[in-house]
Design a protein around this motif. Structure first.
Motif, PDB file in Angstrom:
ATOM      1  N   ALA A  32      91.395  12.506   0.437  1.00  0.00           N
ATOM      2  CA  ALA A  32      91.325  11.480  -0.608  1.00  0.00           C
ATOM      3  C   ALA A  32      90.988  10.160   0.078  1.00  0.00           C
ATOM      4  CB  ALA A  32      92.653  11.384  -1.334  1.00  0.00           C
ATOM      5  N   PHE A  33      90.050   9.434  -0.502  1.00  0.00           N
ATOM      6  CA  PHE A  33      89.636   8.163   0.091  1.00  0.00           C
ATOM      7  C   PHE A  33      89.288   7.199  -1.031  1.00  0.00           C
ATOM      8  CE2 PHE A  33      86.753   5.277   2.374  1.00  0.00           C
ATOM      9  CZ  PHE A  33      87.496   5.046   3.518  1.00  0.00           C
ATOM     10  N   TRP A  61      95.136  12.313   8.185  1.00  0.00           N
ATOM     11  CA  TRP A  61      96.283  11.603   7.606  1.00  0.00           C
ATOM     12  C   TRP A  61      96.724  12.317   6.336  1.00  0.00           C
ATOM     13  CZ3 TRP A  61      96.310   6.189   4.976  1.00  0.00           C
ATOM     14  CH2 TRP A  61      97.605   5.674   4.973  1.00  0.00           C
ATOM     15  N   TRP A  62      97.610  13.281   6.485  1.00  0.00           N
ATOM     16  CA  TRP A  62      98.038  14.108   5.356  1.00  0.00           C
ATOM     17  C   TRP A  62      99.251  13.542   4.642  1.00  0.00           C
ATOM     18  CZ3 TRP A  62      97.793  17.748   9.861  1.00  0.00           C
ATOM     19  CH2 TRP A  62      96.483  18.139  10.105  1.00  0.00           C
ATOM     20  N   LEU A  63     100.158  12.948   5.400  1.00  0.00           N
ATOM     21  CA  LEU A  63     101.387  12.394   4.828  1.00  0.00           C
ATOM     22  C   LEU A  63     101.531  10.938   5.266  1.00  0.00           C
ATOM     23  CD1 LEU A  63     103.761  15.386   5.657  1.00  0.00           C
ATOM     24  CD2 LEU A  63     102.745  14.851   3.437  1.00  0.00           C
ATOM     25  N   PRO A  64     102.043  10.076   4.378  1.00  0.00           N
ATOM     26  CA  PRO A  64     102.146   8.645   4.725  1.00  0.00           C
ATOM     27  C   PRO A  64     102.892   8.379   6.033  1.00  0.00           C
ATOM     28  CG  PRO A  64     102.737   9.000   2.428  1.00  0.00           C
ATOM     29  CD  PRO A  64     102.563  10.360   3.048  1.00  0.00           C
ATOM     30  N   GLU A  65     103.937   9.130   6.290  1.00  0.00           N
ATOM     31  CA  GLU A  65     104.762   8.867   7.466  1.00  0.00           C
ATOM     32  C   GLU A  65     104.230   9.538   8.735  1.00  0.00           C
ATOM     33  OE1 GLU A  65     106.207  12.469   5.333  1.00  0.00           O
ATOM     34  OE2 GLU A  65     105.788  10.446   4.677  1.00  0.00           O
ATOM     35  N   PRO A  70      94.136  11.851  16.225  1.00  0.00           N
ATOM     36  CA  PRO A  70      93.152  12.654  16.953  1.00  0.00           C
ATOM     37  C   PRO A  70      92.750  11.939  18.239  1.00  0.00           C
ATOM     38  CG  PRO A  70      92.054  11.465  15.220  1.00  0.00           C
ATOM     39  CD  PRO A  70      93.530  11.203  15.055  1.00  0.00           C
ATOM     40  N   SER A  71      92.245  12.686  19.174  1.00  0.00           N
ATOM     41  CA  SER A  71      91.789  12.066  20.417  1.00  0.00           C
ATOM     42  C   SER A  71      90.453  11.370  20.209  1.00  0.00           C
ATOM     43  CB  SER A  71      91.656  13.125  21.518  1.00  0.00           C
ATOM     44  OG  SER A  71      90.551  13.976  21.249  1.00  0.00           O
TER      45      SER A  71
END
Length: 160
Positions: A32-33, A61-65, A70-71
């Motif tokens: 989602a963007f 970035w799946w979860l806010p926390e 990634p490298s």
């Protein structure tokens, strides 16, 4: 047992995305963007490479926390540039306050990949989003007003 409303809405969105992109593509993951960042990328000072880096980070970035981490090499390989190019652009995004970087150099296991924050980008895009939301609300109201004006008024003559 009935599903919660939010879960059903999420399933409906996924099905809509599958209709647009096909089940095979969606099965490999999707992100989602916010559209406003795409629409206002020039106003935000983002070039095509910056956008590509940001979108690449967002996919992790799946979860806010759980911040994406990634490298640099992974991002560079996916985009087709050198790791040094990614390092320079991330440094520039950080200098402009659009991206935050949490270095994780001193850990018990040695160096780990950096974590990235989008707080600055979110804050920079928020005024554009609020402005667009107000425009959308105004346009919806104008549309509603226009439809009301077009409705003929029924006049009933009860004296006949």
């Amino acid at each position: 047992m009935a599903q919660p409303v939010t879960a059903k809405a999420d399933v409906d969105k996924l099905r809509t995305n599958e209709k647009k992109w096909t089940r095979a593509l969606i099965a490999t993951g999707w992100s989602a963007f916010p559209n406003i960042i795409i629409e206002k990328q020039q106003a935000l000072g983002l070039d095509a490479l910056d956008m590509n880096i940001i979108i690449h980070l967002v996919q992790y970035w799946w979860l806010p926390e759980n911040l994406p981490h990634p490298s640099v090499e992974t991002i560079a390989k996916a985009i087709g540039v050198t790791p040094r190019t990614i390092q320079k652009r991330i440094t520039a995004l950080e200098a402009h306050g659009l991206l935050g970087r949490e270095e994780r150099r001193h850990t018990p296991n040695g160096s780990m990949t950096n974590k990235y924050r989008f707080d600055g980008l979110i804050d920079a895009a928020r005024p554009f989003a609020l402005e667009k939301a107000a425009e959308m609300k105004r346009a919806a109201q104008e549309r509603s007003d226009r439809l009301r004006r077009k409705k003929p008024k029924l006049v009933v003559d009860n004296e006949k």
